[in-house]
Each structure stands twice: as structure tokens, then as C-alpha cells.
Scaffold this active site. Structure first.
Site, PDB file in Angstrom:
ATOM      1  N   ASP A   1      29.750   6.628  -5.012  1.00 55.38           N
ATOM      2  CA  ASP A   1      29.070   7.717  -4.327  1.00 55.38           C
ATOM      3  C   ASP A   1      28.029   8.297  -5.296  1.00 55.38           C
ATOM      4  O   ASP A   1      27.960   7.915  -6.469  1.00 55.38           O
ATOM      5  CB  ASP A   1      30.066   8.774  -3.811  1.00 55.38           C
ATOM      6  CG  ASP A   1      29.467   9.569  -2.640  1.00 55.38           C
ATOM      7  OD1 ASP A   1      28.224   9.548  -2.472  1.00 55.38           O
ATOM      8  OD2 ASP A   1      30.226  10.219  -1.900  1.00 55.38           O
TER       9      ASP A   1
HETATM   10  C1  NOJ Z   1      27.035  11.767  -0.914  1.00 60.10           C
HETATM   11  C2  NOJ Z   1      27.971  11.615   0.237  1.00 60.10           C
HETATM   12  O1  NOJ Z   1      29.278  11.899  -0.181  1.00 60.10           O
HETATM   13  C3  NOJ Z   1      27.946  10.239   0.880  1.00 60.10           C
HETATM   14  O2  NOJ Z   1      28.693  10.296   2.053  1.00 60.10           O
HETATM   15  C4  NOJ Z   1      26.559   9.787   1.141  1.00 60.10           C
HETATM   16  O3  NOJ Z   1      26.560   8.506   1.735  1.00 60.10           O
HETATM   17  C5  NOJ Z   1      25.782   9.785  -0.158  1.00 60.10           C
HETATM   18  N1  NOJ Z   1      25.762  11.130  -0.704  1.00 60.10           N
HETATM   19  C6  NOJ Z   1      24.370   9.293   0.030  1.00 60.10           C
HETATM   20  O4  NOJ Z   1      23.647  10.188   0.771  1.00 60.10           O
END
Ligand code: NOJ
Length: 740
Positions: free
Chosen positions: A286
Site C-alpha cells: 500500500d
Molecule cells: C491507500 C489506500 O489504502 C489504498 O486502498 C489505495 O489503493 C492506495 N492508497 C492508492 O490510492
């Protein structure tokens, strides 16, 4: 014919056949593996690490100037947020024409519940209890996303969430692993089809691996501490379903699990995912979750963080740059083996080949404009929104309303709001395309009906200045429909709440309108269960519309005026008060299950132990009766199968949908077992008076659990079978599982 001519004809036939017979799956797989390996053999260390790097574009979809140079040098394998056919093509041309090895870039984006055509938030869509809708909405999202140059979405979000304080409960399918798995499977199929390299399909990413939804206190990014049984029985199943459906990627989550951050967790990333489930796609971290291993306190610096994440099984690093910066040093110090690095690169390249990026790196810029908001996509968005809205209360048939009422007061801060229905992850959805409830109602009613509108108050804040106007409007109308709930910014990532009450002065607004004595219908626009006890006790009709997407307003009007009969059910328990959280239907019995008359049982002194609305609950404009529960046998062996069936009858005056739900309980086992577990559901449409028998098949995959030795077992003994229209109102019987 001479024998030479025969031979020639046969040869010709064989040649033709070679071209006509499609290459088999195993041939294609081995071709991909050959191409991956021959490419890998040519790569420098820097180029390998480059494939593991993903960087963020600008919020508006532009790439950043440095991306050009990094791609040219082979140091950037993927981007997030860069979108638009022209922009992605520009970057891709650099990769294909100017980089040494011509490895295409992979563009990713969060199209969670739609790209431009926005569908209901996933929690809403799960309320439909109709996974085929998840497949169809994901297919539209894939088609739109693909046409703007993006071939990878960070969806489906398949986290189980038992805590409505957690803002991201809106992004998943609720609290139940069986329902969650069904939607996970369906959404992966919708995005990817059978082949994510096909036109109009994209690569999916099941996230967030894993237990992200178990954040303590419902506070986003927070720590989790869970037994392996709970991980395997509650949090893993939707991911397993996604992997079995062929999902190409997973995203490792921000949280720690039992002391080990998910982005450095060899147990979840390697033992479970690779060794047990045989997943051969790649895992992306993430957003900066690799670097955050320092904050977790398991890495002293970025070097440690890179070593921990890569060695545990995170293949691609999103946004932070620890792999690229410290990879060479780690190899040199032998803290990272070339074999481990190569395997990560191999996984990324494999997916790029499967996606067809090498053969079809560009997007047709001419198609982009026609790809978005197609009439059929909007029709589907409206249909899905209608099938996702839950009728929570409808006393004395307050709903549906007549289309030729004299006057309607449309009230509330969300009655004419274009942003909230799109939810927090609104893709590239545009507010100007949203149909608001006010607009939907205006289109629906007769020319004679007067539709008045008063905002009353804001969602946030303390002002009641607008109450008077709203009250006067209600007084001068036949009926009031009040739209209250949450803003988009109040749900989704980093939007945890300590209170589940309606924000701001909205409850007082409802109370003021109710006090006029006019029939007051409440429509909730929100992304989590809310504690709305007063509204439930006092107003005659409540519709949970969730955040219904682009077509939300039309779909709400379809239901309010009876063109659509609501049939959705809650995929998550509604608590009476935040103090009951976590509250979920599949809890354990305890040694002292709640008894009203007995103080020394598991309950609260100050509020009932029961929820406001149970899991699986929802009403219709018609009524149903579920009866005549039958089993194919009184007993089965541990490996056997059992058919369970029940009759469902529409006992009312309108056609409508019922969701028949099957629950089991393992009465006595070597571990405590939930009081109920959903193991089947079917949404059926019945005409008035129509009766149908609904069948479910249960097998070992439904009846077992993870025992003390962490083995999945079906234990002989008695099982209870419950079938009903929600998790509380059930009819039941029993059967026996025998050792063999
Ligand atoms: C953080 C989020 O937790 C995740 O769900 C997302 O896909 C990413 N950012 C990218 O935007």
C-alpha cells in the site's frame, strides 16, 4: 489423385491446423514464462529494481516530469493515478521507444466502484445480495478504465469489517466472510473476465491483505491482534475467493497483525498466499507501507524496511523508494538474495505479459470519449442502485408514494447534494453527472405535483438557521422526505468516527419536521451503519440509500414512488449505539449468553444487547413467508453433501424480491463456534401469490473450521440449520454429521 498430391494435401492440412488450433493454456503459460526468463536474463540490477517501483502521478491524472526520465532509464515499472489515453500513451512511448529493454509501464488507478459512471459504494452493492451485480458493475468500470489507458485497478477491496467506526467499511462487502467471498469472486470476474488481457478488461487487485478491517477501535491504520483461526475463518475467505477467481495482484495492508506488519509478514505473504494458495501474481505494497515499517518499529531505517518487505513477499513498492535506493546495497550485503529479487521481478513481468502490455502497449485515443457514461452503463448504475437500497421501516404502507400527490417537501442537506452519492472513492466521477434525489423526484412526479425544497441545515456544523424554512415547507406539503447522512469526506480512508450518530444538527432537523405532524420519510445517504434509534422509533418510513452513485437520485425516486420494489438486505449489523461495537451476527455464544432476567449474563446494563437492525435485514413493499424447511437426509458423513430447501411465498399484493438466507450452527465442537454462520443466500423475484422452493447444497467446505492444531476439520455431531429472511427471523431444523 497421385500419392504425392495426397501427401501434399495432408501437409497443407496439417499446416492449416497448426494455425487454426488455438494455443492451449499450458502452451501460453510456458510461452509467458519463457519470455519472462529471457527478459530477466538481460536485465541489470537497476532495471530489475525499476520494475518493482511504482510512483504516484498528480491527482488530476498528469504524470510528473521525473517519470519520463525514470521510464527512459528503465527505473520505473508502474504508476498510480496517471490516466487519460493521451498521457499514458506519451509515457508508454518513452518506455517502448527510448528505454533499453522496452518493458511497458503498467498504469494503475483506484476505480473502486466505477471510473466515470459511479456505482453504489461496495457496501451498498453488497446489500443487493446479488453478486452478479458486482460482476456487471466491475465490468463497466473495467471498460471505462481500460479506455483511459489504465489497465490495473486497486479493487476489489475485500476487507471484512465488523466495526462501523472504521470509515473504510463503506468500501467492502460488510461483516460476513461468505457474502464477502461471493462479491470478491464476482468483482474479480467483472474486472478481469477470463483473461485480463482481453479488450475492455483490466487487472484487478484484491486488497488490503490482510485484516486491515480489524483495526483496533475502528481507527484507520491501527494495529490488529487476532487468532489465526479468526484470520482464516473471517478475514481470509474473500481473498481466497479472489485468488481462486484468478486475481492477478494483491495489495499488502498498512496494519500490523499479531505484531508483524502486513507489509513484512512472511506468514500471510508467503506461507499462506504462495505456499498454500499457489498465487503466482504479484503483491504491491500500500501507499508507502514499506517505508512505514520504520514507524511500526520493526525497521531501523529504509534499508531494513526494504529487506523486510521484499524478503517477506511484497513485490512492488508503492510510492516510497526503499527498494530502489537500497536494493543494490542489500544484494551486496547478502541481506537480499538475487533469487528473491528475481522472483519478485518475474512475478511483475509475468503479469505484464499476461496483460498483453508488450503486444498492445497503447490505448486508442479516439475511443476514449465514447467509452465513458454510455447510456447502458448509466442504466445499469440505476438498476444496481435500486437493487442496493434497503427499506428499514415502512409502517402503515407509508411508502410507496403516489406520483400525483399535491405537494412534496424535499428536505435536508443531502437532498440536492451531488458529491455525497459518489462516495469517497469516486474514481473520475464528476459531480455534474450526478442525479440528486431532488432531481430524481422532480422527474418522477406528475406535472401537477408541487415539489418544494429546503436544505434545513448542513451535514456538519451547528447552525439551525434553515430549520424554519424547512418546517414551513413541510407544514404546507402533503408529505416530507428528509435526506440526512454523511458527506463523502466522512467515509472511506482516514475517516474513522468515534460516534455513529447523525453528524451536526441533522437529527434535530428530522425531529423538527416530524413535529409538524406531516408523514416524514427519512432517506439515509451514508457509508456506514449509523445509530438512528430515535428515527426508527418515531418516523414511519426509512430508506437506507447508501451512497448510490451517479444515478442515485433516480434510483431513490424509483423506490419512493414504487417503480422499484426494494429487496436489499443489510450486509452489516446496525448497532443501537457505538458502545455496542463490535457487534456482529456471527459471534460466539459465551458461557453466559444474554438473558433478560439474569443479571450475570453477557449483556449491557444500560442498553439492550440486541442490534438496532440485524445482519441480513431489509423489508419490501410486499410480504413473504418462508416455510417447509426440508433436508435431503437426516445425517451425512464428514465428506458428504446435504441439500437444504425451503419454500418462499410472496404473500402480498406486489411483485417483489426476497433474499432467502441459510445459516448453520455447529452445536458442539472442539472449539467455540459462532451462533450462526451464513452459508447460502438466494435473491428471488416472486409475483403476488407465487411460491418457490429454494435449494442450497452444503458440503465440507461449509461445515468445517480451523481446529486447535490449525487443521481444517469437519467434526461429527449435531448441526442446526436455519433459514430465514434475515439473521434473526429463521425457521430451523437439525441434522447429524457422522464420522464416515
Ligand atoms: C491507500 C489506500 O489504502 C489504498 O486502498 C489505495 O489503493 C492506495 N492508497 C492508492 O490510492
Amino acid at each position: 489423385m497421385t500419392s504425392r498430391t495426397v501427401k501434399f494435401a495432408l501437409l497443407l492440412l496439417a499446416l492449416v491446423c497448426c494455425f487454426l488450433v488455438p494455443t492451449s493454456h499450458s502452451q501460453r503459460t510456458s510461452n509467458v514464462e519463457q519470455r519472462v526468463n529471457s527478459l530477466l536474463a538481460q536485465m541489470t540490477l537497476a532495471e530489475k529494481l525499476g520494475q518493482l517501483q511504482q510512483l504516484d502521478g498528480e491527482a488530476n491524472g498528469n504524470y510528473r516530469p521525473e517519470h519520463l526520465d525514470l521510464i527512459r532509464k528503465g527505473l520505473l515499472g508502474s504508476t498510480i493515478n496517471v490516466r487519460g489515453a493521451q498521457r499514458t500513451n506519451q509515457l508508454q512511448r518513452v518506455a517502448m521507444n527510448e528505454s533499453r529493454l522496452k518493458i511497458p509501464a503498467l498504469f494503475g488507478f483506484d476505480a473502486i466502484h466505477g471510473y466515470r459512471t459511479i456505482f453504489p459504494i461496495p457496501l451498498g452493492e453488497a446489500s443487493s445480495f446479488d453478486p452478479s451485480l458486482g460482476e456487471r458493475s466491475a465490468a463497466v468500470a473495467a471498460q471505462e478504465t481500460n479506455n483511459v489507458g489504465v489497465r490495473w485497478t486497486f479493487a476489489p477491496m475485500v476487507d471484512i469489517a465488523r466495526d462501523p467506526r472504521w470509515g473504510r467499511i463503506s468500501e467492502g462487502s460488510g461483516e460476513d466472510p461468505f457474502l464477502g467471498a461471493a462479491f470478491a469472486r464476482a468483482r474479480v470476474r467483472g474486472f478481469q473476465g477470463n483473461d485480463y488481457g482481453a479488450p475492455d478488461k483490466i487487472l484487478a487487485c484484491a486488497k488490503h491483505w490482510v485484516a486491515y478491517g480489524a483495526a483496533e477501535g475502528g481507527r484507520d491504520y491501527n494495529t490488529t491482534d487476532l487468532s489465526e483461526q479468526t484470520l482464516r475463518e473471517i478475514y481470509f475467505p474473500p481473498f481466497k475467493a479472489a485468488v481462486d477467481a484468478g486475481v492477478g495482484t494483491l495489495m499488502s495492508s498498512f496494519n500490523a497483525i499479531n505484531g508483524v506488519p502486513a507489509s513484512a509478514n512472511a506468514f500471510t505473504l508467503t506461507k499462506v498466499l504462495r505456499d498454500e494458495w499457489k498465487f503466482d501474481g504479484f503483491v504491491v505494497s500500500d501507499y508507502t507501507s514499506v517505508k512505514e515499517l520504520i514507524n511500526h518499529g520493526i525497521a531501523a531505517n529504509e534499508e531494513d524496511a526494504a529487506a523486510a518487505a521484499l524478503n517477506a513477499g511484497v513485490d512492488m513498492e508503492m510510492v516510497s523508494r526503499s527498494y530502489n535506493t537500497f536494493g543494490p546495497k542489500l544484494i551486496q550485503q547478502k541481506r537480499l538474495s538475487t533469487a528473491t529479487l528475481d522472483e519478485a521481478v518475474r512475478r511483475v513481468l509475468r503479469i505484464k505479459f499476461r496483460l498483453g502490455l508488450f503486444d498492445r502497449p497503447y490505448t486508442d485515443e479516439a475511443r476514449e470519449a465514447n467509452a465513458l457514461l454510455r447510456p447502458e452503463s448509466l442504466r445499469l448504475a440505476r438498476e444496481i442502485a435500486g437493487r442496493s437500497m434497503v427499506l428499514l421501516k415502512n409502517d402503515r404502507e407509508t411508502l410507496p408514494l403516489g406520483k400525483n400527490l399535491g405537494s412534496i417537501a424535499v428536505i435536508g442537506p443531502l437532498a440536492d447534494d451531488r458529491r455525497a452519492p459518489l462516495g469517497w472513492w469516486s474514481g473520475d466521477g464528476k459531480e455534474e453527472n450526478t442525479v440528486t434525489p431532488l432531481a430524481g423526484i422532480k422527474t418522477k412526479v406528475s406535472a401537477q405535483t408541487k415539489v418544494g425544497y429546503a436544505k434545513g441545515c448542513e451535514v456538519k456544523g451547528d447552525s439551525t438557521a434553515g430549520f424554519e424554512e424547512a418546517v414551513n415547507l413541510a407544514k404546507s406539503s402533503d408529505v416530507a422526505v428528509v435526506f440526512v447522512g454523511e458527506l463523502a469526506e466522512m467515509v472511506g480512508e482516514a475517516a474513522s468516527h468515534a460516534s455513529l450518530d447523525l453528524p451536526g444538527r441533522q437529527l434535530e432537523l428530522v425531529q423538527a419536521i416530524h413535529a409538524t405532524g406531516k408523514p416524514t420519510i427519512v432517506v439515509l445517504v451514508n457509508g456506514r451503519p449509523l445509530s438512528i434509534g430515535w428515527i426508527v422509533d418515531n418516523t414511519p418510513a426509512i430508506l437506507e440509500s447508501w451512497m448510490g452513485g451517479t444515478e442515485s437520485g433516480d434510483a431513490i425516486a424509483d423506490i419512493l414512488f414504487g417503480d422499484v420494489n426494494p429487496g436489499a438486505k443489510l450486509p452489516v449489523t446496525f448497532p443501537r449505539t457505538v458502545g455496542q461495537v463490535p457487534i456482529y451476527y456471527n459471534h460466539m455464544n459465551t458461557g453466559r449468553p444474554p438473558e433478560a432476567e439474569n443479571r450475570y449474563t453477557s449483556k449491557y446494563y444500560d442498553v439492550p444487547w440486541t442490534p438496532l437492525f440485524p445482519f441480513g435485514y431489509g423489508l419490501s413493499y410486499t410480504t413473504f413467508k418462508i416455510s417447509n424447511l426440508q433436508l435431503s437426509a437426516p445425517r451425512i458423513s464428514v465428506n458428504g453433501k446435504l441439500t437444504v430447501s425451503a419454500e418462499v411465498e410472496n404473500t402480498g399484493r406486489r411483485a417483489g424480491d426476497e433474499v432467502v438466507q441459510l445459516y448453520i450452527r455447529d452445536t458442539v465442537a472442539s472449539m467455540t463456534r459462532p451462533v450462526k454462520e451464513l452459508k447460502g443466500f438466494q435473491r428471488v423475484t416472486l409475483q403476488p401469490g407465487e411460491k418457490r422452493r429454494v435449494e442450497f447444497v452444503l458440503g465440507p467446505e461449509h461445515l468445517g473450521f480451523w481446529n486447535r492444531e490449525m487443521r481444517y476439520v469437519v467434526e461429527p455431531g449435531e448441526f442446526r440449520i436455519m433459514v430465514g429472511a434475515n439473521s434473526v427471523d429463521v425457521i430451523e431444523t437439525k441434522f447429524e454429521v457422522t464420522p464416515n
